[in-house]
Scaffold this active site. Structure first.
Site, PDB file in Angstrom:
ATOM      1  CG  ASN A  24      26.533  31.188 122.768  1.00 14.97           C
ATOM      2  OD1 ASN A  24      27.704  31.229 123.126  1.00 14.97           O
ATOM      3  ND2 ASN A  24      26.119  30.434 121.786  1.00 14.97           N
TER       4      ASN A  24
ATOM      5  CB  VAL B  43      31.938  33.084 110.297  1.00 10.79           C
ATOM      6  CG1 VAL B  43      32.849  32.813 109.108  1.00 10.79           C
ATOM      7  CG2 VAL B  43      31.021  31.893 110.562  1.00 10.79           C
TER       8      VAL B  43
ATOM      9  CD  GLU C  90      33.231  23.745 118.054  1.00  7.55           C
ATOM     10  OE1 GLU C  90      32.235  23.829 117.306  1.00  7.55           O
ATOM     11  OE2 GLU C  90      33.883  22.705 118.200  1.00  7.55           O
TER      12      GLU C  90
ATOM     13  CB  CYS D   9      26.841  28.148 117.474  1.00  4.81           C
ATOM     14  SG  CYS D   9      27.262  26.891 118.673  1.00  4.81           S
TER      15      CYS D   9
ATOM     16  CD  GLU E  71      34.800  23.568 121.976  1.00  2.00           C
ATOM     17  OE1 GLU E  71      33.672  24.063 121.909  1.00  2.00           O
ATOM     18  OE2 GLU E  71      35.743  24.065 122.628  1.00  2.00           O
TER      19      GLU E  71
HETATM   20  N1  LIG Z   1      28.511  30.641 116.848  1.00  2.00           N
HETATM   21  C1  LIG Z   1      28.492  31.066 118.066  1.00  2.00           C
HETATM   22  O1  LIG Z   1      28.539  30.285 119.004  1.00  2.00           O
HETATM   23  C2  LIG Z   1      28.423  32.499 118.307  1.00  2.00           C
HETATM   24  C3  LIG Z   1      28.098  33.371 117.306  1.00  2.00           C
HETATM   25  N2  LIG Z   1      28.021  34.680 117.556  1.00  2.00           N
HETATM   26  C4  LIG Z   1      27.611  35.580 116.462  1.00  2.00           C
HETATM   27  O2  LIG Z   1      28.513  36.647 116.406  1.00  2.00           O
HETATM   28  C5  LIG Z   1      27.842  37.894 116.549  1.00  2.00           C
HETATM   29  C6  LIG Z   1      28.715  38.881 117.276  1.00  2.00           C
HETATM   30  O3  LIG Z   1      28.934  38.474 118.620  1.00  2.00           O
HETATM   31  P1  LIG Z   1      30.324  38.757 119.320  1.00  2.00           P
HETATM   32  O4  LIG Z   1      30.250  38.408 120.741  1.00  2.00           O
HETATM   33  O5  LIG Z   1      30.778  40.118 118.937  1.00  2.00           O
HETATM   34  O6  LIG Z   1      31.204  37.622 118.611  1.00  2.00           O
HETATM   35  P2  LIG Z   1      32.728  37.613 118.296  1.00  2.00           P
HETATM   36  O7  LIG Z   1      33.014  36.436 117.451  1.00  2.00           O
HETATM   37  O8  LIG Z   1      33.197  38.917 117.779  1.00  2.00           O
HETATM   38  O9  LIG Z   1      33.403  37.443 119.744  1.00  2.00           O
HETATM   39  C7  LIG Z   1      33.625  36.220 120.374  1.00  2.00           C
HETATM   40  C8  LIG Z   1      34.860  36.328 121.239  1.00  2.00           C
HETATM   41  O10 LIG Z   1      35.998  36.675 120.466  1.00  2.00           O
HETATM   42  C9  LIG Z   1      36.632  37.838 121.010  1.00  2.00           C
HETATM   43  N3  LIG Z   1      37.215  38.588 119.896  1.00  2.00           N
HETATM   44  C10 LIG Z   1      36.604  39.489 119.096  1.00  2.00           C
HETATM   45  N4  LIG Z   1      37.467  39.934 118.155  1.00  2.00           N
HETATM   46  C11 LIG Z   1      38.635  39.311 118.383  1.00  2.00           C
HETATM   47  C12 LIG Z   1      39.903  39.341 117.739  1.00  2.00           C
HETATM   48  N5  LIG Z   1      40.146  40.115 116.675  1.00  2.00           N
HETATM   49  N6  LIG Z   1      40.884  38.558 118.217  1.00  2.00           N
HETATM   50  C13 LIG Z   1      40.660  37.752 119.261  1.00  2.00           C
HETATM   51  N7  LIG Z   1      39.494  37.680 119.918  1.00  2.00           N
HETATM   52  C14 LIG Z   1      38.488  38.449 119.477  1.00  2.00           C
HETATM   53  C15 LIG Z   1      35.520  38.527 121.726  1.00  2.00           C
HETATM   54  O11 LIG Z   1      36.017  39.422 122.696  1.00  2.00           O
HETATM   55  C16 LIG Z   1      34.760  37.372 122.322  1.00  2.00           C
HETATM   56  O12 LIG Z   1      35.394  36.885 123.480  1.00  2.00           O
HETATM   57  C17 LIG Z   1      26.552  37.536 117.241  1.00  2.00           C
HETATM   58  O13 LIG Z   1      25.575  38.446 117.007  1.00  2.00           O
HETATM   59  C18 LIG Z   1      26.252  36.190 116.686  1.00  2.00           C
HETATM   60  O14 LIG Z   1      25.603  36.289 115.455  1.00  2.00           O
HETATM   61  C19 LIG Z   1      28.304  35.177 118.789  1.00  2.00           C
HETATM   62  C20 LIG Z   1      28.623  34.360 119.817  1.00  2.00           C
HETATM   63  C21 LIG Z   1      28.673  32.935 119.658  1.00  2.00           C
HETATM   64  C1  LIG Z   2      24.311  22.961 124.521  1.00  2.61           C
HETATM   65  N1  LIG Z   2      23.825  23.440 123.254  1.00  2.61           N
HETATM   66  C2  LIG Z   2      23.727  22.351 122.309  1.00  2.61           C
HETATM   67  C3  LIG Z   2      22.506  23.979 123.412  1.00  2.61           C
HETATM   68  C4  LIG Z   2      24.671  24.478 122.689  1.00  2.61           C
HETATM   69  C5  LIG Z   2      26.113  24.155 122.580  1.00  2.61           C
HETATM   70  C6  LIG Z   2      26.839  24.954 121.565  1.00  2.61           C
HETATM   71  C7  LIG Z   2      26.988  26.404 121.841  1.00  2.61           C
HETATM   72  O1  LIG Z   2      27.912  26.782 122.576  1.00  2.61           O
HETATM   73  O2  LIG Z   2      26.216  27.196 121.279  1.00  2.61           O
END
Ligand SMILES: NC(=O)C1=CN([C@@H]2O[C@H](COP(=O)(O)OP(=O)(O)OC[C@H]3O[C@@H](n4cnc5c(N)ncnc54)[C@H](O)[C@@H]3O)[C@@H](O)[C@H]2O)C=CC1
Ligand SMILES: C[N+](C)(C)CCCC(=O)O
Length: 502
Positions: A165, A242, A262, A296, A476
């Site tokens: 994101n 998560v 995060e 997030c 962070e």
């Molecule tokens: N809170 C946040 O900032 C974020 C939340 N999400 C949520 O997660 C959902 C899925 O998105 P993804 O991109 O698949 O998130 P994800 O959490 O699976 O992936 C994030 C990162 O972790 C890596 N990763 C995945 N599995 C791993 C493992 N077992 N060991 C080490 N690294 C690993 C991925 O390649 C990516 O670089 C989204 O639909 C959204 O709801 C996604 C991105 C950011």
């Molecule tokens: C910059 N902000 C607040 C819009 C998002 C920062 C946190 C994230 O990586 O989702």
């Protein structure tokens, strides 16, 4: 695209979210394992590039290169490191437009937002460059002229794993404090958005960091796991979901490695009847629609005091409908494309489910086809406001990670606090009120790591950002993050004789 030095464990295919491609062929320099190589990103239809994920051999090479670079970098003074980091910040400033455009292609967000992300990355590097020279220990006087002192030392090779994101910003938010403290970093961007972290690697290299200090490895889950389990990795900093955060913590626990996590949120935004309505509406939009809602910290549960609900809803819907969706490279666009087709489908299915569970779609929530024919294949949707929501609905309980706001009425402060905190997540929260005492009382009771009073989703790099409960561990940004990228060594110095008991 192939990288001859790499072992193939599959292909990551990156599609262009906005459906359009800025250039038919984009030439980029890719920094891998500390070396620079020219690679070609071919656009076939809407596929921007295919990357070969790094396997065990490449991960090991990257960590080795980072370990070697750590040897040089960690011996430099804070001032010396700061000079290089400031140079990197200058380069980012000079390439602001180029990076922002590439981030649009990478992620699909509007150019206006992408520029702000690049600025945040630059500011973060500047901020930690400033702190690098202030890192110091303590001197503690002990009896008889003896004393102890503490040294703040780097951890070693840190791993950064990013989400899709905020691809460039996340790479900077992780590498800046890591590098300032004297660490090196191996960074893995999300396979959905592999491009701009590579630009950051190039920039650091150009600024003069030792070769291998900031490496980018490409890949998904497997590559990420290899990084977390590598014995020479000292720390893992992760942004993402998560469930993945839990896996990372588990892997890191095997080596008793510290983690920064995060993770997700389902943050509440509390709007009291005495709010400045104009600001409350602006706040609610900022809390929900940045980066196509893929944030997030988003305040997706918008609790509005009953007395002002009709007025608030009318205004928020009007403004939401006015959001300009379309070509993210246009100045006038305020909402670009979601990150991928599967993600768009997932977000739309949340809207469907909300309808089935009794929520009312007040606006949006449908896929959107821009009039420009070259954007037809993009992953667009209209931003959505859901009314008639109740706390037990899926749209109110689960992180949607898309442009979907759920509006919930409330009556009293006690009631709304109890409902706001009734979640296993706790990344952020916000309150709008003109009553200063209420504002501070409410934030005292909100169980969230980042609370906003009369604003939402601002993240100045000088202040810590991070979550309570299942939204994460560590912080962070801000001074405190130095503690998450360094360790204290205590040195006892005896000035007298050893007082032996034996
Ligand atoms: N809170 C946040 O900032 C974020 C939340 N999400 C949520 O997660 C959902 C899925 O998105 P993804 O991109 O698949 O998130 P994800 O959490 O699976 O992936 C994030 C990162 O972790 C890596 N990763 C995945 N599995 C791993 C493992 N077992 N060991 C080490 N690294 C690993 C991925 O390649 C990516 O670089 C989204 O639909 C959204 O709801 C996604 C991105 C950011
Ligand atoms: C910059 N902000 C607040 C819009 C998002 C920062 C946190 C994230 O990586 O989702």
């Amino acid at each position: 695209m192939t990288f001859p030095a790499l072992k193939t464990t599959g292909i990551i295919e990156m599609t262009v979210p906005n459906g359009n491609c800025v250039q038919p062929v984009v030439f980029m320099k890719v920094c891998l394992l500390g070396r620079l190589s020219y690679l070609t990103f071919h656009v076939v239809g809407r596929v921007l590039c295919q990357l070969e994920p790094c396997g065990a051999v490449e991960v090991d090479q990257a960590v080795k290169a980072a370990k070697l670079a750590f040897g040089y970098w960690s011996k430099m003074s804070g001032m010396e490191r700061a000079r290089v980091m400031i140079e990197a910040a200058h380069i980012i400033e000079s390439k602001r437009e180029e990076i922002a455009e590439m981030e649009v292609v990478n992620n699909g967000k509007s150019i206006t937002e992408a520029r702000l992300d690049v600025d945040s990355a630059r500011l973060c590097i500047e901020y930690y460059a400033g702190l690098a020279s202030t890192l110091a220990g303590q001197h503690v006087q002990l009896p008889g002229g003896s004393f102890a002192y503490t040294r703040r030392e780097p951890l070693g090779v840190c791993v950064g794993i990013g989400a899709w994101n905020y691809p460039f910003q996340i790479a900077a938010w992780k590498s800046a404090p890591a590098l300032a403290c004297g660490n090196s970093m191996v960074f893995k961007p999300s396979p959905v958005t592999p491009v701009t972290a590579v630009m950051l690697a190039e920039i650091y290299a150009k600024a003069g960091v030792p070769e291998g200090l900031f490496n980018v490895v490409q890949g998904g889950q497997e590559t990420g796991s290899l990084l977390c389990q590598h014995p020479d990795v000292a720390k893992v900093s992760f942004t993402g979901s998560v469930p993945t955060g839990q896996k990372i913590m588990e892997m890191a626990s095997k080596g008793v490695k510290p983690v920064t996590l995060e993770l997700g949120g389902k943050s509440p935004l509390l709007i009291f009847k005495d709010s400045d309505l104009e600001n409350a509406v602006r706040g609610a939009l900022m809390a929900n629609f940045l980066s196509q809602g893929q944030v997030c910290s988003n305040g997706t549960r918008v609790f509005v005091q009953k007395d002002i609900l009709p007025e608030f809803v009318k205004e928020v819907v009007k403004r939401t409908q006015a959001i300009e969706i379309g070509d993210p490279l246009l100045e006038s666009t305020r909402m670009g494309a979601l990150v991928s087709q599967p993600h768009l489908d997932k977000v739309l299915s949340f809207v469907d489910r909300a309808k089935k569970e009794g929520a009312t779609v007040l606006c949006g929530g449908e896929s959107y086809v821009p009039s420009d024919p070259k954007l037809r294949g993009g992953y667009y949707m209209t931003p959505c406001v859901l009314g008639n929501c109740t706390d037990d609905m899926t749209c109110v309980k689960e992180e949607i990670f898309g442009p979907v706001m759920s509006v919930l009425p409330f009556e009293t402060e006690d009631e709304v606090l109890q409902r706001a905190n009734d979640t296993s997540l706790g990344l952020a929260a916000g309150v709008f009120t003109r009553d200063v005492r209420r504002a501070h009382r409410v934030v005292e009771h909100l169980k969230a790591g980042s609370c906003f009073i009369n604003n939402y989703n601002i993240t100045p790099v000088e202040v810590p950002f991070g979550g309570f409960k299942m939204s994460g561990i560590g912080r962070e940004n801000g001074q405190v993050t130095i503690e998450f990228y360094s360790q204290l060594k205590t040195v006892f110095v005896e000035m007298g004789d050893v007082d032996s008991l034996f």
